[in-house]
Design a protein around this motif. Sequence first.
Motif, short mmCIF file in Angstrom:
data_model
loop_
_atom_site.label_atom_id
_atom_site.label_comp_id
_atom_site.label_asym_id
_atom_site.label_seq_id
_atom_site.Cartn_x
_atom_site.Cartn_y
_atom_site.Cartn_z
N UNK A 1 9.97 1.43 56.56
CA UNK A 1 10.27 0.01 56.77
C UNK A 1 10.07 -0.81 55.50
N UNK A 2 9.66 -0.15 54.42
CA UNK A 2 9.46 -0.83 53.15
C UNK A 2 8.07 -1.36 52.93
N UNK A 3 7.13 -1.08 53.85
CA UNK A 3 5.76 -1.54 53.70
C UNK A 3 4.93 -0.48 52.96
N UNK A 4 3.93 -0.98 52.24
CA UNK A 4 3.07 -0.07 51.48
C UNK A 4 1.75 0.12 52.22
N UNK A 5 1.38 1.37 52.43
CA UNK A 5 0.16 1.71 53.16
C UNK A 5 -0.73 2.61 52.32
N UNK A 6 -2.02 2.57 52.62
CA UNK A 6 -2.91 3.56 52.06
C UNK A 6 -2.48 4.95 52.53
N UNK A 7 -2.75 5.94 51.68
CA UNK A 7 -2.31 7.30 52.00
C UNK A 7 -2.84 7.75 53.36
N UNK A 8 -4.13 7.50 53.62
CA UNK A 8 -4.71 7.97 54.88
C UNK A 8 -4.11 7.26 56.10
N UNK A 9 -3.77 5.95 55.92
CA UNK A 9 -3.17 5.21 57.02
C UNK A 9 -1.78 5.76 57.35
N UNK A 10 -1.02 6.08 56.31
CA UNK A 10 0.33 6.61 56.52
C UNK A 10 0.29 7.97 57.20
N UNK B 1 1.57 9.30 61.10
CA UNK B 1 2.66 10.25 61.23
C UNK B 1 2.19 11.67 61.55
N UNK B 2 0.92 11.84 61.83
CA UNK B 2 0.42 13.16 62.19
C UNK B 2 -0.84 12.99 63.02
N UNK B 3 -1.46 14.09 63.37
CA UNK B 3 -2.71 14.06 64.12
C UNK B 3 -3.92 14.29 63.21
N UNK B 4 -3.70 14.21 61.92
CA UNK B 4 -4.81 14.44 60.98
C UNK B 4 -5.82 13.30 61.05
N UNK B 5 -7.09 13.65 60.88
CA UNK B 5 -8.18 12.68 60.80
C UNK B 5 -8.86 12.82 59.45
N UNK B 6 -9.40 11.71 58.94
CA UNK B 6 -9.97 11.70 57.60
C UNK B 6 -11.48 11.47 57.65
N UNK B 7 -12.19 12.17 56.77
CA UNK B 7 -13.59 11.86 56.47
C UNK B 7 -13.66 11.59 54.97
N UNK B 8 -14.45 10.63 54.57
CA UNK B 8 -14.46 10.20 53.17
C UNK B 8 -15.67 10.74 52.43
N UNK B 9 -15.42 11.14 51.19
CA UNK B 9 -16.47 11.60 50.29
C UNK B 9 -16.13 11.16 48.88
N UNK B 10 -16.85 11.65 47.89
CA UNK B 10 -16.61 11.31 46.48
C UNK B 10 -16.49 12.60 45.69
N UNK B 11 -15.38 12.75 44.98
CA UNK B 11 -15.18 13.95 44.18
C UNK B 11 -16.04 13.85 42.91
N UNK B 12 -16.29 14.97 42.23
CA UNK B 12 -17.15 14.95 41.03
C UNK B 12 -16.65 14.02 39.93
N UNK B 13 -15.33 13.97 39.70
CA UNK B 13 -14.80 13.10 38.64
C UNK B 13 -15.07 11.63 38.95
N UNK B 14 -14.83 11.22 40.24
CA UNK B 14 -15.08 9.83 40.60
C UNK B 14 -16.58 9.53 40.61
N UNK B 15 -17.37 10.51 40.96
CA UNK B 15 -18.83 10.31 40.95
C UNK B 15 -19.30 10.01 39.54
N UNK B 16 -18.76 10.76 38.57
CA UNK B 16 -19.17 10.53 37.18
C UNK B 16 -18.63 9.20 36.66
N UNK B 17 -17.40 8.83 37.09
CA UNK B 17 -16.80 7.60 36.59
C UNK B 17 -17.47 6.36 37.18
N UNK B 18 -17.76 6.37 38.47
CA UNK B 18 -18.25 5.18 39.14
C UNK B 18 -19.78 5.14 39.28
N UNK B 19 -20.40 6.30 39.27
CA UNK B 19 -21.86 6.36 39.41
C UNK B 19 -22.44 7.29 38.34
#
Length: 207
Positions: free
Chosen positions: A167-176, A180-198
Amino acid sequence: MNTPPRRILIAEDDATSCTLLDLTLKKWGYITHCQANGEAAWEFLQKPDPPQLMILDWMMPKLSGIELLRRIRSMENAPPFYVLMLTTRDSKADIILGLNTGADDYLTKPFDPGELQARVRVGFRVLDLQEKLASQIRELKKASEHIRTLQGILPICSFCKKIRDDRGYWDQVEAYISRHSQAQFSHGICPDCLQRHYPDFSDTEES
């Protein structure tokens, strides 16, 4: 929830036979539409929402039952019809011709009310099964379209990684993907982001 009465089209040129059929079927709770010849029955079938079960006499003026049957089976994009031929023609050759032309069942005159009732019930059971199957096919098609959506090329922003939907709208990857599927998400922090942000926490983990 109460279901509406089932409808039956009767094509019969003999007034006595038509009246007998009409009264018998109405006694069982069906709504009947009586037509005096094949041409009138054919015109009635062109109206919106025609009855899906019909009882056709073979020998009728203007358009015989067998010719009407041929027209019915040649209709494009028509709903499923269940056709019961009711006739005095009871030879094996006639029965074979009627069934090969497209009749679903064949009953000879004079009909036995109990047999007629049983055959009409079978007809509606077949129509119900066809509708159930068609509904399942529609659900499978819908599910298949969702799968194809996930398998196709997805427009994704190079910066924020949002996905543009159909429809032309922009969504977060997990929302999209969740939509469109039955997938569920759990959130964590990958090593690269951990080093960059913390970085302090990351240094502590490494030591």
